[in-house]
Design an enzyme around this catalytic site. Structure first.
Site, PDB file in Angstrom:
ATOM      1  N   GLU A   1       0.948  -1.145   0.007  1.00  0.00           N
ATOM      2  CA  GLU A   1      -0.098   0.022   0.105  1.00  0.00           C
ATOM      3  C   GLU A   1       1.022   1.171   0.028  1.00  0.00           C
ATOM      4  OE1 GLU A   1      -3.190  -0.142  -0.146  1.00  0.00           O
ATOM      5  OE2 GLU A   1      -3.751  -2.276   0.599  1.00  0.00           O
TER       6      GLU A   1
ATOM      7  N   CYS B   1      -2.581   9.235   2.680  1.00  0.00           N
ATOM      8  CA  CYS B   1      -2.187   8.794   1.276  1.00  0.00           C
ATOM      9  C   CYS B   1      -3.269   8.950   0.445  1.00  0.00           C
ATOM     10  CB  CYS B   1      -1.934   7.174   1.420  1.00  0.00           C
ATOM     11  SG  CYS B   1      -3.069   6.138   2.216  1.00  0.00           S
TER      12      CYS B   1
ATOM     13  N   GLU C   1       4.222  13.235  -4.460  1.00  0.00           N
ATOM     14  CA  GLU C   1       3.528  13.265  -3.332  1.00  0.00           C
ATOM     15  C   GLU C   1       4.005  14.304  -2.219  1.00  0.00           C
ATOM     16  OE1 GLU C   1       3.660   9.644  -0.773  1.00  0.00           O
ATOM     17  OE2 GLU C   1       1.518   9.797  -0.774  1.00  0.00           O
TER      18      GLU C   1
HETATM   19  P1  NAD Z   1       8.380   5.089   4.734  1.00  0.00           P
HETATM   20  O1  NAD Z   1       7.982   4.467   3.543  1.00  0.00           O
HETATM   21  O2  NAD Z   1       9.414   6.138   4.740  1.00  0.00           O
HETATM   22  O3  NAD Z   1       8.385   4.148   6.038  1.00  0.00           O
HETATM   23  C1  NAD Z   1       7.364   3.248   6.085  1.00  0.00           C
HETATM   24  C2  NAD Z   1       8.058   2.083   6.892  1.00  0.00           C
HETATM   25  O4  NAD Z   1       9.060   1.547   6.087  1.00  0.00           O
HETATM   26  C3  NAD Z   1       8.653   2.513   8.252  1.00  0.00           C
HETATM   27  O5  NAD Z   1       8.584   1.528   9.272  1.00  0.00           O
HETATM   28  C4  NAD Z   1      10.402   2.216   7.933  1.00  0.00           C
HETATM   29  O6  NAD Z   1      11.252   2.125   9.000  1.00  0.00           O
HETATM   30  C5  NAD Z   1      10.263   1.273   6.891  1.00  0.00           C
HETATM   31  N1  NAD Z   1      11.395   1.232   6.280  1.00  0.00           N
HETATM   32  C6  NAD Z   1      12.252   2.285   5.642  1.00  0.00           C
HETATM   33  N2  NAD Z   1      13.210   1.807   4.669  1.00  0.00           N
HETATM   34  C7  NAD Z   1      12.964   0.488   4.882  1.00  0.00           C
HETATM   35  C8  NAD Z   1      13.717  -0.392   4.010  1.00  0.00           C
HETATM   36  N3  NAD Z   1      14.754  -0.553   3.243  1.00  0.00           N
HETATM   37  N4  NAD Z   1      12.976  -1.919   4.262  1.00  0.00           N
HETATM   38  C9  NAD Z   1      12.216  -1.947   4.938  1.00  0.00           C
HETATM   39  N5  NAD Z   1      11.391  -1.314   5.643  1.00  0.00           N
HETATM   40  C10 NAD Z   1      11.753   0.022   5.454  1.00  0.00           C
HETATM   41  O7  NAD Z   1       6.872   5.717   4.784  1.00  0.00           O
HETATM   42  P2  NAD Z   1       6.435   7.041   5.878  1.00  0.00           P
HETATM   43  O8  NAD Z   1       7.331   8.372   5.559  1.00  0.00           O
HETATM   44  O9  NAD Z   1       6.670   6.555   7.127  1.00  0.00           O
HETATM   45  O10 NAD Z   1       4.847   7.101   5.439  1.00  0.00           O
HETATM   46  C11 NAD Z   1       4.435   8.061   4.325  1.00  0.00           C
HETATM   47  C12 NAD Z   1       4.252   7.020   3.305  1.00  0.00           C
HETATM   48  O11 NAD Z   1       3.276   6.121   3.502  1.00  0.00           O
HETATM   49  C13 NAD Z   1       3.349   8.215   2.082  1.00  0.00           C
HETATM   50  O12 NAD Z   1       4.055   7.744   0.857  1.00  0.00           O
HETATM   51  C14 NAD Z   1       2.014   7.451   2.190  1.00  0.00           C
HETATM   52  O13 NAD Z   1       1.197   7.762   1.007  1.00  0.00           O
HETATM   53  C15 NAD Z   1       1.975   6.210   2.430  1.00  0.00           C
HETATM   54  N6  NAD Z   1       0.855   5.497   2.984  1.00  0.00           N
HETATM   55  C16 NAD Z   1       0.111   4.681   2.189  1.00  0.00           C
HETATM   56  C17 NAD Z   1      -1.076   4.342   2.410  1.00  0.00           C
HETATM   57  C18 NAD Z   1      -1.888   3.370   1.547  1.00  0.00           C
HETATM   58  O14 NAD Z   1      -2.874   2.599   2.074  1.00  0.00           O
HETATM   59  N7  NAD Z   1      -1.433   3.234   0.314  1.00  0.00           N
HETATM   60  C19 NAD Z   1      -1.535   4.433   3.771  1.00  0.00           C
HETATM   61  C20 NAD Z   1      -0.548   5.208   4.643  1.00  0.00           C
HETATM   62  C21 NAD Z   1       0.532   5.735   4.277  1.00  0.00           C
END
Ligand code: NAD
Length: 506
Positions: free
Chosen positions: A277, A311, A410
């Site tokens: 997602e 999102c 975004e």
């Molecule tokens: P992010 O991608 O920076 O981090 C998300 C998670 O991934 C965190 O727990 C982080 O520690 C982990 N992570 C980071 N690097 C990683 C790696 N290399 N391998 C595995 N895990 C890793 O996202 P964010 O800034 O926390 O959240 C915002 C983003 O989430 C926005 O892009 C938003 O659109 C998206 N989002 C999407 C939905 C949906 O349903 N489509 C819902 C909520 C948020």
């Protein structure tokens, strides 16, 4: 604000601040049934975005901790009763639902403390996910894991075919910070109810929405050791270890598209099942007969209510040129009227961004938009009356080039970008001009016309005339680079199952 729970951090750490409602959460991880710190005792700080103060800590888990959690989840799946005893799973998830409900006010305070979302809009952050636990407990109990599909033509003669749905195995769940309790529960509980074991890795900025869940599971449910594990950490490599480990069968991830790509690459060598997602840049197509005074204030509210950190928010507003100035005036008035401030104030609709880094990213993208020729109608900076806390003004940019960065990337801030168009076909083309395809909206006085446009949008979900596509019984997910798979609905439950087709006599 009242809370029936005790106000002290459950391990060491500061107590509640009665003046604001700030409450520090559980510091410890849950690994193999044990609530514990990392071996070195290292902690990382949690900051309240509304006042920039350190309000507590969480244990700083390591790759070694993650490996232990994965080992525990593997053992629990391979040798325990969890994968095969659906009545027991139902019993445990109903216990979890009751426990979460008992701690609802504590959880609300923890979510507001670490996310900074306004307390007035915490229903979707707290009540909705608690309800989800009950929903999945019942859905999984009623689900037909063995389905006789009758006699079919086969390679040689005929065969009766039975479909068997099995849990996938060990599921790694990696979540972001914007709706952390909701997403921790939305990723974990259907997976658990389907018979999988889970290792949850919550986001660095919001560890307590994960560790509190771990504490409640450990102390107030019969969920066996190893079935549900929570590993929090300040380091991205801990999440990376979860997505690469061969003992993990599936990764369910919610977060940015960039991280989603990294996880897919890490999961590829062991061909893990993945559910993604990811990000969005959704468009709201306002048709020329729409009731602007109804749909546009709502669009502004949605853009501000989670400080734009949603999102599914429609951040591109496509206005017909014939009603462009009228639409801009309505949007400007609505953005300027948004109450921004202390998230603990029940009258506030927009709180801070999650961090200074996020706020600078938002302001940088706004500046790039102005450089690319967009017109700043309102906002674009930090509110003068809110110098402390990561607050951003509700911001409206008009005359936006559909190919510019602010129309393509975004922003994740309280920023609306307005793009004019002349014909319905042009509006559809602009809406579809994106690497993303998560959500979208269409507004028109003619519901059939709006529905027709909705059908042409290349996204996973569309709202028509304010009727939301989102809910636990409806599949939700992205197309293009917004994701893979679906959450919610029957489709969402089946994501956590493998399908075996058995041909047999009969
Ligand atoms: P992010 O991608 O920076 O981090 C998300 C998670 O991934 C965190 O727990 C982080 O520690 C982990 N992570 C980071 N690097 C990683 C790696 N290399 N391998 C595995 N895990 C890793 O996202 P964010 O800034 O926390 O959240 C915002 C983003 O989430 C926005 O892009 C938003 O659109 C998206 N989002 C999407 C939905 C949906 O349903 N489509 C819902 C909520 C948020």
């Amino acid at each position: 604000m009242t809370d029936t729970d005790t106000d002290t951090q459950t391990d060491t750490g500061p107590a509640a601040d009665a003046g604001t409602g700030i409450l520090a959460g559980e510091q410890r991880m849950l690994i193999d049934g044990e609530l514990r710190h990392t071996g070195s005792g290292a902690l990382f700080d949690v900051v309240h975005p509304g006042n920039e103060q350190v309000i507590g800590q969480a244990t700083d888990g390591t790759v070694a901790d993650m490996e232990q959690a994965i080992g525990a989840a593997r053992r629990a799946f391979d040798t325990g009763r969890w994968a095969t005893d659906v009545e027991f799973r139902h019993h445990c998830l109903m216990q979890l639902h009751a426990a979460l409900d008992r701690h609802k006010e504590r959880l609300r305070r923890i979510v507001v403390s670490e996310v900074g979302c306004p307390v007035s809009v915490t229903g979707s952050q707290v009540e909705d996910p608690i309800d989800e636990v009950r929903h999945w407990a019942q859905y999984g109990l009623d689900f037909a894991y063995l389905q006789d599909t009758g006699v079919h033509k086969a390679v040689m003669g005929t065969a009766r075919r039975t479909l068997q749905f099995d849990p996938v195995g060990v599921v790694g769940a990696i979540t972001p910070w914007n709706v952390p309790l909701y997403l921790n529960i939305a990723e974990s509980t259907p997976a658990l109810m389907a018979g999988n074991t889970v290792v949850l890795k919550p986001a660095q900025l919001t560890p307590w929405s994960g560790t509190e869940l771990g504490r409640i599971v450990a102390e107030e449910t019969d969920i066996p050791a190893g079935v549900f594990n929570v590993v929090c950490s300040n380091a991205n490599e801990v999440g990376a270890a979860l997505s690469a480990d061969p003992r993990v069968d599936m990764v369910t991830f919610t977060g940015s598209t960039a991280t989603g790509r990294a996880i897919l690459a890490a999961a590829a060598p062991t061909v893990k099942k993945t559910m993604m997602e990811l990000g969005g840049k959704s468009a709201h197509v306002v048709l020329d007969d729409a009731k602007l005074e109804k749909c546009l204030p709502m669009a502004a509210m949605v853009a501000c209510v989670m400080s734009g950190q949603a999102c599914i928010m429609a951040s591109r507003i496509l206005l017909p040129r014939s009603r462009y100035d009228e639409g801009i005036d309505i949007l400007r008035a609505a953005m300027e009227a948004t109450p921004v401030g202390d998230p603990w104030d029940p009258g506030v609709m927009q709180g801070p961004q999650i961090s200074e880094t996020q706020r600078q990213k938002v302001l940088g993208l706004v500046a790039s938009g102005i450089e690319s020729g967009a017109r700043l109608v309102t906002g674009g900076g930090i509110p003068e009356n809110l110098p402390v806390g990561y607050f951003t003004q509700p911001t409206l940019l008009a005359d936006v080039d559909p190919d510019s960065r602010i129309a393509q990337e975004e922003i994740f801030g309280p920023v609306l970008t307005v793009i004019p168009y002349d014909t319905d076909d042009e509006a559809v083309a602009i809406a579809n001009n994106s690497i993303y395809g998560l959500s979208g909206e269409v507004s028109s006085a003619d519901p059939d016309r709006a529905f027709g446009i909705a059908r042409r949008l290349r996204t996973g979900n569309v709202t028509v005339n304010g009727r939301s596509h989102f809910g636990i019984t409806s599949p939700f997910g992205g197309t293009k680079q917004s994701g893979l798979g679906r959450r919610n609905g029957d489709e969402g439950f089946r994501e956590y199952l493998e399908l075996k087709t058995i041909g047999h006599p009969g």
